[in-house]
Write a protein that holds these residues in place. Structure first.
Motif, PDB file in Angstrom:
ATOM      1  N   THR A 159      -5.998  -0.277 -16.269  1.00  0.00           N
ATOM      2  CA  THR A 159      -5.458  -0.736 -15.053  1.00  0.00           C
ATOM      3  C   THR A 159      -5.949  -0.144 -13.909  1.00  0.00           C
ATOM      4  O   THR A 159      -6.476  -0.879 -12.809  1.00  0.00           O
ATOM      5  CB  THR A 159      -4.101  -0.937 -14.915  1.00  0.00           C
ATOM      6  OG1 THR A 159      -3.349  -1.750 -15.993  1.00  0.00           O
ATOM      7  CG2 THR A 159      -3.153  -1.338 -13.587  1.00  0.00           C
ATOM      8  N   GLU A 160      -5.968   1.120 -13.815  1.00  0.00           N
ATOM      9  CA  GLU A 160      -6.422   2.028 -12.765  1.00  0.00           C
ATOM     10  C   GLU A 160      -7.956   1.740 -12.458  1.00  0.00           C
ATOM     11  O   GLU A 160      -8.567   1.772 -11.442  1.00  0.00           O
ATOM     12  CB  GLU A 160      -6.202   3.424 -12.759  1.00  0.00           C
ATOM     13  CG  GLU A 160      -6.400   4.237 -11.982  1.00  0.00           C
ATOM     14  CD  GLU A 160      -5.446   3.911 -10.673  1.00  0.00           C
ATOM     15  OE1 GLU A 160      -5.879   4.122  -9.563  1.00  0.00           O
ATOM     16  OE2 GLU A 160      -4.150   3.607 -10.876  1.00  0.00           O
ATOM     17  N   SER A 161      -8.686   1.378 -13.655  1.00  0.00           N
ATOM     18  CA  SER A 161     -10.143   1.122 -13.332  1.00  0.00           C
ATOM     19  C   SER A 161     -10.385  -0.089 -12.350  1.00  0.00           C
ATOM     20  O   SER A 161     -11.361  -0.047 -11.522  1.00  0.00           O
ATOM     21  CB  SER A 161     -10.947   0.729 -14.673  1.00  0.00           C
ATOM     22  OG  SER A 161     -10.434  -0.495 -15.365  1.00  0.00           O
ATOM     23  N   ARG A 162      -9.446  -1.058 -12.334  1.00  0.00           N
ATOM     24  CA  ARG A 162      -9.729  -2.326 -11.572  1.00  0.00           C
ATOM     25  C   ARG A 162      -9.063  -1.821 -10.030  1.00  0.00           C
ATOM     26  O   ARG A 162      -9.902  -2.208  -9.138  1.00  0.00           O
ATOM     27  CB  ARG A 162      -8.846  -3.299 -11.808  1.00  0.00           C
ATOM     28  CG  ARG A 162      -9.045  -4.008 -13.182  1.00  0.00           C
ATOM     29  CD  ARG A 162     -10.601  -4.404 -13.511  1.00  0.00           C
ATOM     30  NE  ARG A 162     -11.291  -3.415 -13.731  1.00  0.00           N
ATOM     31  CZ  ARG A 162     -12.558  -3.658 -13.793  1.00  0.00           C
ATOM     32  NH1 ARG A 162     -13.501  -4.642 -13.216  1.00  0.00           N
ATOM     33  NH2 ARG A 162     -13.500  -2.419 -14.288  1.00  0.00           N
ATOM     34  N   ALA A 163      -8.351  -0.852  -9.777  1.00  0.00           N
ATOM     35  CA  ALA A 163      -7.915  -0.365  -8.726  1.00  0.00           C
ATOM     36  C   ALA A 163      -9.215   0.445  -8.020  1.00  0.00           C
ATOM     37  O   ALA A 163      -9.268   0.515  -6.751  1.00  0.00           O
ATOM     38  CB  ALA A 163      -6.831   0.543  -8.666  1.00  0.00           C
ATOM     39  N   VAL A 164      -9.921   1.154  -8.915  1.00  0.00           N
ATOM     40  CA  VAL A 164     -11.050   1.964  -8.370  1.00  0.00           C
ATOM     41  C   VAL A 164     -12.058   1.088  -7.907  1.00  0.00           C
ATOM     42  O   VAL A 164     -12.978   1.201  -6.970  1.00  0.00           O
ATOM     43  CB  VAL A 164     -11.453   2.928  -9.549  1.00  0.00           C
ATOM     44  CG1 VAL A 164     -12.929   3.615  -9.246  1.00  0.00           C
ATOM     45  CG2 VAL A 164     -10.551   4.035  -9.700  1.00  0.00           C
ATOM     46  N   LEU A 165     -12.233  -0.119  -8.697  1.00  0.00           N
ATOM     47  CA  LEU A 165     -13.413  -1.118  -8.417  1.00  0.00           C
ATOM     48  C   LEU A 165     -12.922  -1.677  -6.989  1.00  0.00           C
ATOM     49  O   LEU A 165     -13.715  -1.826  -6.135  1.00  0.00           O
ATOM     50  CB  LEU A 165     -13.547  -2.242  -9.362  1.00  0.00           C
ATOM     51  CG  LEU A 165     -14.478  -3.332  -9.134  1.00  0.00           C
ATOM     52  CD1 LEU A 165     -15.812  -2.602  -8.915  1.00  0.00           C
ATOM     53  CD2 LEU A 165     -14.468  -4.303 -10.217  1.00  0.00           C
ATOM     54  N   GLY A 166     -11.794  -1.747  -6.671  1.00  0.00           N
ATOM     55  CA  GLY A 166     -11.252  -2.271  -5.594  1.00  0.00           C
ATOM     56  C   GLY A 166     -11.520  -1.401  -4.346  1.00  0.00           C
ATOM     57  O   GLY A 166     -11.794  -2.006  -3.224  1.00  0.00           O
ATOM     58  N   GLU A 167     -11.325  -0.139  -4.454  1.00  0.00           N
ATOM     59  CA  GLU A 167     -11.789   0.712  -3.765  1.00  0.00           C
ATOM     60  C   GLU A 167     -13.098   0.796  -3.343  1.00  0.00           C
ATOM     61  O   GLU A 167     -13.704   0.904  -2.158  1.00  0.00           O
ATOM     62  CB  GLU A 167     -11.370   2.187  -3.857  1.00  0.00           C
ATOM     63  CG  GLU A 167     -11.555   3.294  -3.043  1.00  0.00           C
ATOM     64  CD  GLU A 167     -11.111   4.668  -3.414  1.00  0.00           C
ATOM     65  OE1 GLU A 167     -11.337   5.754  -2.589  1.00  0.00           O
ATOM     66  OE2 GLU A 167     -10.508   4.682  -4.509  1.00  0.00           O
ATOM     67  N   TYR A 168     -14.022   0.492  -4.391  1.00  0.00           N
ATOM     68  CA  TYR A 168     -15.625   0.361  -4.035  1.00  0.00           C
ATOM     69  C   TYR A 168     -15.649  -0.721  -3.237  1.00  0.00           C
ATOM     70  O   TYR A 168     -16.497  -0.967  -2.195  1.00  0.00           O
ATOM     71  CB  TYR A 168     -16.190   0.218  -5.317  1.00  0.00           C
ATOM     72  CG  TYR A 168     -17.443   0.187  -5.152  1.00  0.00           C
ATOM     73  CD1 TYR A 168     -18.488   1.291  -5.366  1.00  0.00           C
ATOM     74  CD2 TYR A 168     -18.228  -1.019  -4.901  1.00  0.00           C
ATOM     75  CE1 TYR A 168     -20.071   1.192  -5.000  1.00  0.00           C
ATOM     76  CE2 TYR A 168     -19.721  -1.419  -4.820  1.00  0.00           C
ATOM     77  CZ  TYR A 168     -20.583   0.046  -4.740  1.00  0.00           C
ATOM     78  OH  TYR A 168     -21.903  -0.227  -4.594  1.00  0.00           O
ATOM     79  N   ASN A 169     -14.934  -1.776  -3.580  1.00  0.00           N
ATOM     80  CA  ASN A 169     -15.021  -3.395  -2.900  1.00  0.00           C
ATOM     81  C   ASN A 169     -14.528  -3.070  -1.502  1.00  0.00           C
ATOM     82  O   ASN A 169     -15.178  -3.714  -0.488  1.00  0.00           O
ATOM     83  CB  ASN A 169     -14.445  -4.398  -3.298  1.00  0.00           C
ATOM     84  CG  ASN A 169     -14.874  -4.626  -4.972  1.00  0.00           C
ATOM     85  OD1 ASN A 169     -16.220  -4.515  -5.126  1.00  0.00           O
ATOM     86  ND2 ASN A 169     -14.027  -5.147  -5.651  1.00  0.00           N
ATOM     87  N   LYS A 170     -13.658  -2.266  -1.243  1.00  0.00           N
ATOM     88  CA  LYS A 170     -13.302  -2.003   0.326  1.00  0.00           C
ATOM     89  C   LYS A 170     -14.112  -1.203   0.961  1.00  0.00           C
ATOM     90  O   LYS A 170     -14.426  -1.520   2.129  1.00  0.00           O
ATOM     91  CB  LYS A 170     -11.726  -1.067   0.075  1.00  0.00           C
ATOM     92  CG  LYS A 170     -11.423  -0.603   1.496  1.00  0.00           C
ATOM     93  CD  LYS A 170     -10.206   0.426   1.342  1.00  0.00           C
ATOM     94  CE  LYS A 170     -10.433   1.488   0.791  1.00  0.00           C
ATOM     95  NZ  LYS A 170     -11.319   2.537   1.852  1.00  0.00           N
ATOM     96  N   ASN A 171     -14.843  -0.359   0.463  1.00  0.00           N
ATOM     97  CA  ASN A 171     -16.048   0.399   1.154  1.00  0.00           C
ATOM     98  C   ASN A 171     -17.084  -0.261   1.211  1.00  0.00           C
ATOM     99  O   ASN A 171     -18.024   0.054   2.206  1.00  0.00           O
ATOM    100  CB  ASN A 171     -16.299   1.601   0.463  1.00  0.00           C
ATOM    101  CG  ASN A 171     -15.186   2.701   0.394  1.00  0.00           C
ATOM    102  OD1 ASN A 171     -14.309   2.709   1.523  1.00  0.00           O
ATOM    103  ND2 ASN A 171     -14.984   3.566  -0.661  1.00  0.00           N
ATOM    104  N   SER A 172     -17.339  -1.340   0.500  1.00  0.00           N
ATOM    105  CA  SER A 172     -18.628  -1.989   0.765  1.00  0.00           C
ATOM    106  C   SER A 172     -18.826  -2.849   1.934  1.00  0.00           C
ATOM    107  O   SER A 172     -19.937  -3.141   2.162  1.00  0.00           O
ATOM    108  CB  SER A 172     -18.800  -3.163  -0.354  1.00  0.00           C
ATOM    109  OG  SER A 172     -17.842  -4.174  -0.314  1.00  0.00           O
ATOM    110  N   ALA A 173     -17.868  -3.108   2.746  1.00  0.00           N
ATOM    111  CA  ALA A 173     -17.925  -3.856   4.148  1.00  0.00           C
ATOM    112  C   ALA A 173     -18.680  -2.652   5.257  1.00  0.00           C
ATOM    113  O   ALA A 173     -18.966  -3.139   6.138  1.00  0.00           O
ATOM    114  CB  ALA A 173     -16.691  -4.063   4.761  1.00  0.00           C
ATOM    115  N   ASN A 174     -18.707  -1.374   4.654  1.00  0.00           N
ATOM    116  CA  ASN A 174     -19.271  -0.512   5.738  1.00  0.00           C
ATOM    117  C   ASN A 174     -20.808  -0.010   5.336  1.00  0.00           C
ATOM    118  O   ASN A 174     -21.226   0.303   4.374  1.00  0.00           O
ATOM    119  CB  ASN A 174     -18.780   0.808   5.189  1.00  0.00           C
ATOM    120  CG  ASN A 174     -18.894   1.949   6.460  1.00  0.00           C
ATOM    121  OD1 ASN A 174     -19.829   1.820   7.087  1.00  0.00           O
ATOM    122  ND2 ASN A 174     -18.254   3.019   6.836  1.00  0.00           N
TER     123      ASN A 174
END
Length: 951
Positions: A159-174
């Motif tokens: 479950t947490e691995s998906r949250a970490v991927l979500g953090e990567y996705n969040k940063n991908s707009a920068n």
């Protein structure tokens, strides 16, 4: 959260400058000598198992910060396929133990009134918690348990691995994030600095399959000989050390040994380019191999100082490119201190693609000149002074003291590191800086990286030799609020009752641009570069913040330099320069902040701003503070002059000052400000009436983005002067306090389902919410909205995420809080109100806000209000002011038409998990996924991102 860089220059237009805390009079000391920069006495002890303990009584009352840096960062990820694991494991450390599972652990932290988080860097993972001092033993006990007995299931891991991927996705707009990834990949062939802290995307995507390795990682790296416990604040060293020995002595040393692979010598200059999929301003960076951090060898300190002088805001190149020629809107140097040799970077954001080669060459010419032209002794002494005073002004609360220590302690687990390093800085000479340039700023280690959407000039990829780039031969109408403390850092705030709500029609953005022209365009006496140079050696700060109804100028300076600071800073307000070149520069910067930094690069803040604009459409709140594209473009310098004359009058001014303020200093400030025009200022606006949605009213912003951001809300009549404010504050705290992992929405959406990075609720505007735990002060508004912020989710889960959030909000409205939930949240807030107002800036700012709202001092008002509340009061306020049916909703997503079809069809929303979930949750998902939202076609509209805030 991961910490990729100590400073990311493109993250925001303005960065808040911290200062000494007003509550800490007992901690004040004279300015540090050249031999000791940190003004505290520490007690250190190393336990037999290798654990290091550092206790720092700061004199700041009531609070304690426990900070635990572990010498484990992305540098330690030596095995192929395991990048990003240090950061990922930071997340897992919040998954609890058998003795303290997550909900029990969070309950303990909540009862302590604490705020906590963690970050991962290249060289360390740092955990920090700030809480009321009486809970020290409890915090040390539960922290000891999770560091020694961390326990989590494979399901929780996935479950947490998906949250970490979500953090990567969040940063991908920068764009800067991607540029640094490309830069590191080019610069390193062997060392683990090749990847950023987040890791390679392919490794992040594979993390759900790495459960067994995660256990190995914990066993290898989380060991006492790699760990330091820093306890700072209102603490007794003897008692604190005894508590650490009580709970941590049983932690066993590790046996794992591995060498981080050394990077070979660089073989030549390299170039990399990143094609950015959407329009953005080009980025140009020039990096060089840099020495490791040292508090004995001068190389790293000398190189860092040299680049700051050569490319910082006081540099000739900054004046040339940013102010005079206006070819770039940001020029910066980034010089991180790392355990192993890393990179230093000089970077620029270029306004026009055709100027990228020119800017690159200007940087290379400056670098080449450093080989043969030493800095002046005066410039170096001013920089050394700025370093010292700049550090001092950050030590404004217990949390900052502990976190500052952690950034130095992690090298060799010694309190003395920071003092040794600053003593080393004091010994630097111009010759040392020149030697560093000749040794490290060389062709062989140079990496040039560019990023753009449009084509760059021909030849940008052909890197010249540095030698070829070297130059060839040739009586006041306002009251003054004084918060007297013994702290040497003085801070004053000048709050004008003027903001974007008073922008003239067709000139949206005028209030913000006028404030920028005051704070960032010099005075009639000094150009902006001259102001910057004058403030540099005394570490003075003068900045602005504009909101809907307030514009605030904040000055900060050490009391030793008070008179000099007033002579430089205040003329910017009293006699602005208003030069045409500064106007063009700042107008461009404001438009870029709106179009690029907000709309193009930050879906989350974009969505929040759009929600505000939709709810208050047709009112003075109906556009962002930055304005609209058409509005900014239409503003003239004469418009700025006129707004300045009308807005910045004594009758619109609230003034506060804090620190070790003498009566003479207060009188000086008041006398100077009496030079402002008399009068009431601009007419105050009536309270804007936000439009109550009828059912669910949805705007879908169509934007080329990887994830889907969601914000929804409705107007409320409650502000700080309203009797229901404490009740609604408590309700939103339970539902989703900003960046608090113990809040309800966070637990249901992020923790239980792993859908995204976080979920929060608000009853006050919270701009720039990505960059801090607490809102900035001086954002007072007569009208507010209730808002829920769903941080980006996978596009296929957007419909479901909305349904889940509406379901949980509906439960709160229908059932209310239980007595237990009410009591726990109130007890937390009774303590946390001190944490959120701990800094000098917050205390002074909240005091001025209380003047504006005509309310008692904030902490007293909140504690009094909370103490009188009952659960019935809170539930009545929830039912009165909130709704789960009538809401304005904003999505930002790529497939707008597809999302619109799903919403209107009320189709079932499926959701899948990587980990096994309990049947109870799956049954709940089925019910929620089938929930009918009943949206009307006319209430769902699609807006291309380019059209938002255009006019």
């Amino acid at each position: 959260m991961s910490q990729l860089f100590k400073y990311v220059p493109l993250a925001a237009l303005a960065i808040a400058v911290p200062a000494w805390a007003a509550t800490a009079a007992a901690a004040a000391k004279p300015a540090p000598s050249r031999s000791e920069v940190l003004p505290f006495k520490a007690t250190e002890k190393q336990l037999p198992n290798g654990l290091k303990v550092i206790v720092v009584p700061t004199g700041f009352p009531n609070l304690v910060s426990v900070t635990i840096p572990v010498q484990t960062g992305s540098r330690n990820e030596v095995e192929p396929g395991k990048s990003g694991f240090a950061h990922f494991f930071e997340h897992m450390m919040f998954r609890g133990t058998k003795a303290y599972p997550p909900e029990k652990y969070q309950d303990i932290i909540t009862k302590a009134g604490a705020r906590q988080n963690a970050y991962t860097s290249d060289d360390l993972t740092n955990y920090y918690t700030t809480f009321a001092k009486q809970d020290l033993e409890t915090v040390l006990m539960v922290e000891a348990d999770r560091f020694q007995h961390l326990d989590y299931s494979e399901a929780a891991f996935k479950t947490e691995s998906r949250a970490v991927l979500g953090e990567y996705n969040k940063n991908s707009a920068n764009p800067m994030q991607k540029l640094f990834e490309a830069q590191r990949d080019a610069a390193f062939t062997t060392h683990t600095y090749k990847h950023t802290t987040m890791g390679f995307l392919k490794d992040i995507e594979d993390m759900p399959n790495q459960y067994q390795y995660s256990k190995t990682f914990f066993d290898r790296w989380y060991r006492p000989e790699r760990t330091t416990i820093i306890i700072a604040g209102d603490v007794d060293p003897k008692n604190a050390i005894a508590l650490v020995e009580k709970y941590w002595s049983g932690w066993k040393r590790g046996t794992y040994k591995v060498a981080v692979p050394a990077e070979p010598s660089p073989q030549g200059a390299q170039y990399r380019h990143v094609n950015w999929p959407s329009p953005t301003l080009p980025l140009v960076t020039v990096a060089f191999r840099a020495p490791a951090f040292s508090d004995t060898s001068k190389d790293q300190a000398a190189l860092s100082m040299l680049l700051s002088l050569s490319f910082g805001r006081t540099s000739p190149l900054y004046k040339r490119l940013v102010q005079d020629e206006q070819k770039v809107d940001q020029l910066f140097d980034y010089t991180p201190a790392r355990v192993d040799p890393s990179l230093v970077t000089i970077g620029a954001r270029v306004k026009k693609p055709e100027d990228a080669l020119y800017v690159r060459n200007a940087i290379l010419e400056t670098v080449a000149r450093l080989h043969d032209t030493p800095v002046t002794k005066q410039a170096l002494e001013e920089a050394q002074s700025s370093e010292k005073y700049g550090l001092i002004r950050t030590l404004d609360n217990t949390d900052t003291v502990a976190s500052t220590l952690a950034s130095y302690v992690h090298y060799d687990r010694s309190y003395g590191t920071i003092n040794r390093y600053y003593r080393l800085i004091d010994t630097l000479t111009p010759a040392d800086l020149q030697a560093a340039a000749r040794k490290y700023l060389v062709d062989a280690s140079m990496v040039v990286t560019t990023l753009s959407h449009d084509a760059l000039p021909a030849g940008i990829d052909a890197l010249p030799k540095l030698a070829d780039m070297a130059p060839k031969a040739g009586d006041a109408k306002f009251d003054l609020l004084v918060q007297k403390t013994a702290l040497p850092q003085i801070r004053f705030k000048l709050l004008f009752e003027a903001g974007s709500s008073q922008d003239p029609a067709g000139k949206e953005g005028l209030a913000a641009l006028t404030a920028a022209m005051v704070a960032r365009a010099g005075s009639s006496e000094r150009k902006y570069d001259e102001v910057t140079k004058a403030l540099f050696p005394i570490a003075g700060g003068f900045g602005e913040q504009t909101d809907k109804e307030m514009t605030t100028f904040t000055g900060t300076i050490h009391r030793d330099n008070w008179n000099q600071f007033l002579d430089v800073a205040l003329p910017q307000l009293l006699s602005p320069g208003f030069r045409e070149d500064d106007f063009r520069r700042l107008k461009d910067a404001q438009k870029n902040a709106l179009v690029l930094d907000l709309k193009d690069n930050n879906e989350e803040e974009f969505g929040k701003e759009r929600l505000q604009a939709n709810i208050f459409a047709g009112t003075p709140y109906g556009h962002p503070v930055l304005g609209t594209v058409k509005g900014i473009e239409s503003i003239t310098l004469d418009d700025v002059r006129q707004f300045y004359r009308q807005a910045y009058a004594q009758g619109a001014l609230h003034v506060g000052i804090s620190g070790d303020v003498s009566p003479e200093m207060a009188a000086q400030l008041k006398t100077r400000l009496a030079g402002l025009p008399e009068g009431a200022g601009l007419p105050r606006i009536a309270r804007p009436q936000g439009r109550m949605p009828q059912g669910l009213e949805v705007e879908i912003i169509e934007k080329n983005t990887r994830a889907t951001a969601i914000s929804f809300g409705l107007p409320i009549e409650v502000n700080r002067a309203h009797p229901d404010f404490p009740a609604l504050w408590l309700a939103k705290t339970w539902l989703g306090e900003h960046r608090a992992s113990n809040s309800y929405l966070y637990q249901r959406i992020r923790e239980l389902r792993g859908m995204n990075y976080g979920d929060y609720a608000y009853i006050e505007a919270f701009p720039r919410g990505m960059f801090g735990f607490f809102p900035s002060p001086n954002l007072g508004r007569k009208s507010q909205i209730f808002e829920v912020w769903i941080r980006p989710v996978a596009p296929q889960n957007a419909h479901m995420a909305l349904r889940i959030a509406l379901t949980e909000l509906g439960k709160l409205i229908d059932k209310g809080l239980t007595e237990e939930q009410f009591a726990a949240t109130r007890d937390y807030l009774m303590k946390n109100v001190f944490v959120m107002t701990a800094t000098q800036d917050a205390q002074l700012g909240y005091a001025l806000d209380s003047q504006w709202y005509r309310t008692p001092e904030f902490t007293r008002m909140m504690r009094d209000g909370l103490s009188k509340l009952t659960a019935a009061d809170v539930n009545a306020a929830i039912r009165k002011h909130l709704s789960a049916q009538n809401l304005s909703v904003v999505f930002i997503t790529k497939d707008a038409a597809g999302l619109r079809d799903k919403l209107l069809s009320d189709a079932f929303s499926p959701i899948s998990y990587d980990a096994t979930k309990p049947q109870e949750l799956l049954d709940e998902d089925k019910a929620i996924g089938a929930m009918k939202l009943g949206m009307r076609p006319e209430a769902v509209r699609i807006t291309p991102a380019v059209q938002a805030f255009a006019q």
